[in-house]
Design an enzyme around this catalytic site. Structure first.
Site, mmCIF file in Angstrom:
data_model
loop_
_atom_site.group_PDB
_atom_site.id
_atom_site.type_symbol
_atom_site.label_atom_id
_atom_site.label_comp_id
_atom_site.label_asym_id
_atom_site.label_seq_id
_atom_site.Cartn_x
_atom_site.Cartn_y
_atom_site.Cartn_z
ATOM 1 N N ARG A 4 1.550 14.676 13.548
ATOM 2 C CA ARG A 4 1.970 14.456 12.159
ATOM 3 C C ARG A 4 1.898 15.694 11.270
ATOM 4 O O ARG A 4 1.086 15.765 10.341
ATOM 5 C CB ARG A 4 1.161 13.309 11.535
ATOM 6 N N PRO A 5 2.742 16.681 11.525
ATOM 7 C CA PRO A 5 2.754 17.868 10.654
ATOM 8 C C PRO A 5 3.339 17.558 9.282
ATOM 9 O O PRO A 5 3.844 16.466 9.047
ATOM 10 C CB PRO A 5 3.657 18.846 11.415
ATOM 11 N N VAL A 6 3.275 18.558 8.367
ATOM 12 C CA VAL A 6 3.871 18.383 7.033
ATOM 13 C C VAL A 6 4.949 19.446 6.777
ATOM 14 O O VAL A 6 5.292 19.724 5.648
ATOM 15 C CB VAL A 6 2.816 18.427 5.893
ATOM 16 N N ASP A 7 5.464 20.031 7.870
ATOM 17 C CA ASP A 7 6.445 21.109 7.723
ATOM 18 C C ASP A 7 7.667 20.690 6.895
ATOM 19 O O ASP A 7 8.194 21.478 6.101
ATOM 20 C CB ASP A 7 6.884 21.619 9.108
ATOM 21 N N ARG A 60 -8.478 -0.527 5.270
ATOM 22 C CA ARG A 60 -7.612 0.466 4.633
ATOM 23 C C ARG A 60 -6.301 -0.172 4.165
ATOM 24 O O ARG A 60 -5.699 0.302 3.212
ATOM 25 C CB ARG A 60 -7.274 1.590 5.625
ATOM 26 N N CYS A 113 -3.922 13.244 13.564
ATOM 27 C CA CYS A 113 -4.633 11.986 13.427
ATOM 28 C C CYS A 113 -4.370 11.168 14.662
ATOM 29 O O CYS A 113 -3.621 11.585 15.535
ATOM 30 C CB CYS A 113 -4.236 11.242 12.162
ATOM 31 N N ILE A 163 9.050 6.893 16.579
ATOM 32 C CA ILE A 163 8.657 7.628 15.373
ATOM 33 C C ILE A 163 7.419 8.487 15.631
ATOM 34 O O ILE A 163 7.379 9.644 15.242
ATOM 35 C CB ILE A 163 8.388 6.665 14.185
ATOM 36 N N LYS A 200 0.842 -1.210 0.000
ATOM 37 C CA LYS A 200 0.000 0.000 0.000
ATOM 38 C C LYS A 200 0.873 1.254 0.000
ATOM 39 O O LYS A 200 0.632 2.183 -0.757
ATOM 40 C CB LYS A 200 -0.899 -0.011 1.247
ATOM 41 N N ASN A 201 1.877 1.272 0.871
ATOM 42 C CA ASN A 201 2.665 2.497 1.026
ATOM 43 C C ASN A 201 3.626 2.746 -0.130
ATOM 44 O O ASN A 201 4.238 3.803 -0.200
ATOM 45 C CB ASN A 201 3.448 2.468 2.353
ATOM 46 N N ARG A 211 -4.138 10.753 4.987
ATOM 47 C CA ARG A 211 -3.016 11.674 5.036
ATOM 48 C C ARG A 211 -2.109 11.592 3.803
ATOM 49 O O ARG A 211 -1.540 12.600 3.365
ATOM 50 C CB ARG A 211 -2.232 11.317 6.299
ATOM 51 N N ASP A 269 5.376 0.668 11.876
ATOM 52 C CA ASP A 269 4.133 0.052 11.405
ATOM 53 C C ASP A 269 4.011 -1.414 11.816
ATOM 54 O O ASP A 269 2.979 -2.046 11.546
ATOM 55 C CB ASP A 269 4.013 0.170 9.880
HETATM 56 C C1 UD1 Z 1 4.873 6.835 6.208
HETATM 57 C C2 UD1 Z 1 3.943 5.641 6.099
HETATM 58 C C3 UD1 Z 1 3.435 5.247 7.479
HETATM 59 C C4 UD1 Z 1 4.617 5.012 8.425
HETATM 60 C C5 UD1 Z 1 5.570 6.185 8.407
HETATM 61 C C6 UD1 Z 1 6.842 5.946 9.219
HETATM 62 C C7 UD1 Z 1 2.935 5.963 3.931
HETATM 63 C C8 UD1 Z 1 1.722 6.287 3.132
HETATM 64 N N1 UD1 Z 1 2.817 6.009 5.250
HETATM 65 O O1 UD1 Z 1 4.104 7.901 6.747
HETATM 66 O O2 UD1 Z 1 2.643 4.070 7.347
HETATM 67 O O3 UD1 Z 1 4.130 4.819 9.736
HETATM 68 O O4 UD1 Z 1 5.963 6.500 7.057
HETATM 69 O O5 UD1 Z 1 7.514 4.836 8.747
HETATM 70 O O6 UD1 Z 1 3.985 5.625 3.379
HETATM 71 N N2 UD1 Z 1 7.088 14.541 10.492
HETATM 72 C C9 UD1 Z 1 7.183 15.876 10.791
HETATM 73 N N3 UD1 Z 1 7.038 16.786 9.773
HETATM 74 C C10 UD1 Z 1 6.801 16.394 8.477
HETATM 75 C C11 UD1 Z 1 6.709 15.010 8.184
HETATM 76 C C12 UD1 Z 1 6.866 14.110 9.204
HETATM 77 O O7 UD1 Z 1 7.390 16.251 11.942
HETATM 78 O O8 UD1 Z 1 6.682 17.254 7.608
HETATM 79 C C13 UD1 Z 1 7.214 13.540 11.580
HETATM 80 C C14 UD1 Z 1 5.914 12.788 11.788
HETATM 81 O O9 UD1 Z 1 5.040 13.479 12.623
HETATM 82 C C15 UD1 Z 1 6.392 11.495 12.389
HETATM 83 C C16 UD1 Z 1 7.739 11.282 11.698
HETATM 84 O O10 UD1 Z 1 8.131 12.541 11.185
HETATM 85 O O11 UD1 Z 1 6.617 11.660 13.770
HETATM 86 C C17 UD1 Z 1 7.699 10.232 10.591
HETATM 87 O O12 UD1 Z 1 6.824 10.640 9.608
HETATM 88 P P1 UD1 Z 1 6.986 10.258 8.064
HETATM 89 O O13 UD1 Z 1 8.213 9.459 7.841
HETATM 90 O O14 UD1 Z 1 6.821 11.515 7.279
HETATM 91 O O15 UD1 Z 1 5.731 9.340 7.848
HETATM 92 P P2 UD1 Z 1 4.663 9.384 6.692
HETATM 93 O O16 UD1 Z 1 5.327 9.619 5.386
HETATM 94 O O17 UD1 Z 1 3.531 10.269 7.082
#
Ligand code: UD1
Length: 421
Positions: free
Chosen positions: A123-126, A400, A118, A330, A22-23, A94, A308
């Site tokens: 889980r920000p996107v910064d 999902r 969530c 994480i 899926k990912n 997300r 995961d």
């Molecule tokens: C992806 C996976 C998810 C998995 C995760 C970690 C997909 C669709 N999802 O999620 O199943 O649990 O990797 O292996 O592939 N963070 C920030 N700012 C950001 C982005 C991330 O602070 O802009 C933090 C997140 O809050 C979290 C950590 O970084 O604590 C890891 O997040 P990230 O690796 O980005 O996970 P996803 O890509 O959302």
């Protein structure tokens, strides 16, 4: 809402085919936005998250279908009809934020709803946004939306991530593929899904070096073309069934997957007393005579133990001999499965980012509630090991990410059924 009912205590024996990841499939589908040619993806799993992204891509103007003969998903973004990803879809999944980089690179602008907090943390996107700014994009947050623009196109640059975010690495890779010049990503995520996305982008005409290491170099192109790509096996589904087989004490072969994808988890399972071996088709797992042994597990970015699989590993260790210490590095709030596992008789105490699991002799069935995707499957694992009947509510979380879960388990002798509401 459907429920899953499991009568536990039966060993799993047989073969389980592992689906495409899926990912990996989600970012690969978003890559279709980068070209007006057809992107053909084989081994795309049939899951609620995939259907959700299909809906989002369709609203951007992508034609999405399945090839009746091969079963491949075929996506053609000849014309982008809309560069906006609305709140109603993004809030449900997300990973929708992965359309941001491709839309921005192809159209020079994108407006994507901010994914909210969530269940498993804020889980920000910064990091995604910092990465896109380094390629010359203007990015603002307005009325709950990310508004990004690059009217004269993106320019390659140096992107240094503070944390190897999987999603941010994917967004920047896709944007960089259509940027002018070279992009270097430092502290890139190294997950197998990143390597899979890089392979697909290369098939579409990109040049990418270093995928799977922390430094990736991407040469931007004026345009990319259509391609065919096979989605890699789902390592999280693989690990989940490894743990399910281990906890019930059966012997199962997982096909279409490989030990290399789950090496950190396999190392930990061996330490806990489980025999895991590679086969021509995939992986064979069985428990050595005697109980499992408690172990310590720490989640880390790849190649460390994946977050995961943390909940599933915890479920397995609830019936191990002795204590285990599980540390979640994480996500900040990823122990929602703990109270539900305790309802089944587990002995678990959470202290900050760590959980102490004291092994018990037996679990016993009870009604429980799924809270997120991986938490819910940990309840399935515990239920398979428990005496009596467990009813898992809110199984839409399972749908999902797990294709034909009940059928795959039932084929190995589990007493499991879906009860339609
Ligand atoms: C992806 C996976 C998810 C998995 C995760 C970690 C997909 C669709 N999802 O999620 O199943 O649990 O990797 O292996 O592939 N963070 C920030 N700012 C950001 C982005 C991330 O602070 O802009 C933090 C997140 O809050 C979290 C950590 O970084 O604590 C890891 O997040 P990230 O690796 O980005 O996970 P996803 O890509 O959302």
């Amino acid at each position: 809402m459907d429920k899953i009912r499991i009568r536990g205590g039966r060993a799993l024996n047989g073969t389980i085919p592992i689906a495409g990841a899926k990912n990996a499939a989600l970012p690969l589908m978003c890559a279709s936005l980068l070209t007006d040619g057809a992107l053909r993806l084989a081994n795309v799993p049939d899951l609620a998250d995939i259907r959700m992204l299909t809906q989002l891509l369709a609203q951007h103007g992508v034609l999405v279908g399945r090839d009746g003969g091969t079963g491949e998903m075929v996506m053609t973004a000849a014309r982008i009809a809309s560069t906006e990803a609305p709140y109603d879809i993004v809030r449900k999944m997300r990973a929708s934020v992965l359309v941001l980089g491709p839309l921005l690179a192809r159209c020079g602008r994108a407006r994507v709803s901010q994914p909210g907090g969530c269940a498993i943390g804020s889980r920000p996107v910064d990091i995604h946004l910092t990465g896109l700014r380094a390629l010359g994009a203007d990015v603002d947050l307005i009325d709950g939306y990310i508004e990004a623009s690059a009217p004269r196109g993106l320019t390659g640059g140096l992107v240094t991530f503070p944390f190897p975010s999987v999603g941010a690495t994917e967004n920047v890779m896709m944007a960089a593929a259509l940027a002018r010049g070279e992009t270097v990503i430092e502290n890139a995520a190294k997950e197998p899904e990143i390597v899979d996305l890089a392979a697909c982008l290369v098939a579409m005409g990109s040049t990418i070096e270093g995928a799977g290491t922390s430094r990736m170099v991407i040469q931007g192109r004026d345009r990319l073309h259509g391609a065919s790509h096979r989605v890699l096996a789902d390592r999280i589904e693989t690990g989940t069934y490894l743990m399910a087989a281990a906890v019930t004490g059966g012997e199962v072969e997982l096909t279409g997957t490989s030990i290399a994808l789950v090496s950190a988890a396999v190392e930990k399972m061996r330490e806990a007393g489980v025999t895991v071996t590679g086969t021509d088709q995939g992986i064979r797992v069985h428990r050595r005579n005697g109980p499992l042994t408690g172990i310590d597990v720490v989640t880390e970015p790849h190649p460390g133990f994946p977050t995961d699989l943390q909940a599933q590993m915890m479920a397995m260790l609830t019936v191990a001999d002795g204590a285990s210490l599980i540390t979640e590095n994480i996500f900040e709030n990823r122990f929602m499965h703990v109270p539900e596992l305790c309802r089944l008789g587990a002995d678990i105490n959470v202290h900050g980012a760590s959980a102490v699991v004291r092994g018990v002799k037996r679990l016993s069935g009870a009604p429980v509630m799924a809270t997120d995707l991986r938490a819910s499957v940990s309840l399935v694992i515990a239920a398979l090991a428990a005496d009596g009947e467990t009813e898992i509510n809110r199984v839409y979380h399972l749908d999902r990410g797990y294709e034909r879960l009940e059928q795959k388990l039932a084929a190995c002798g589990a007493d499991v059924e879906r009860v339609a509401a």
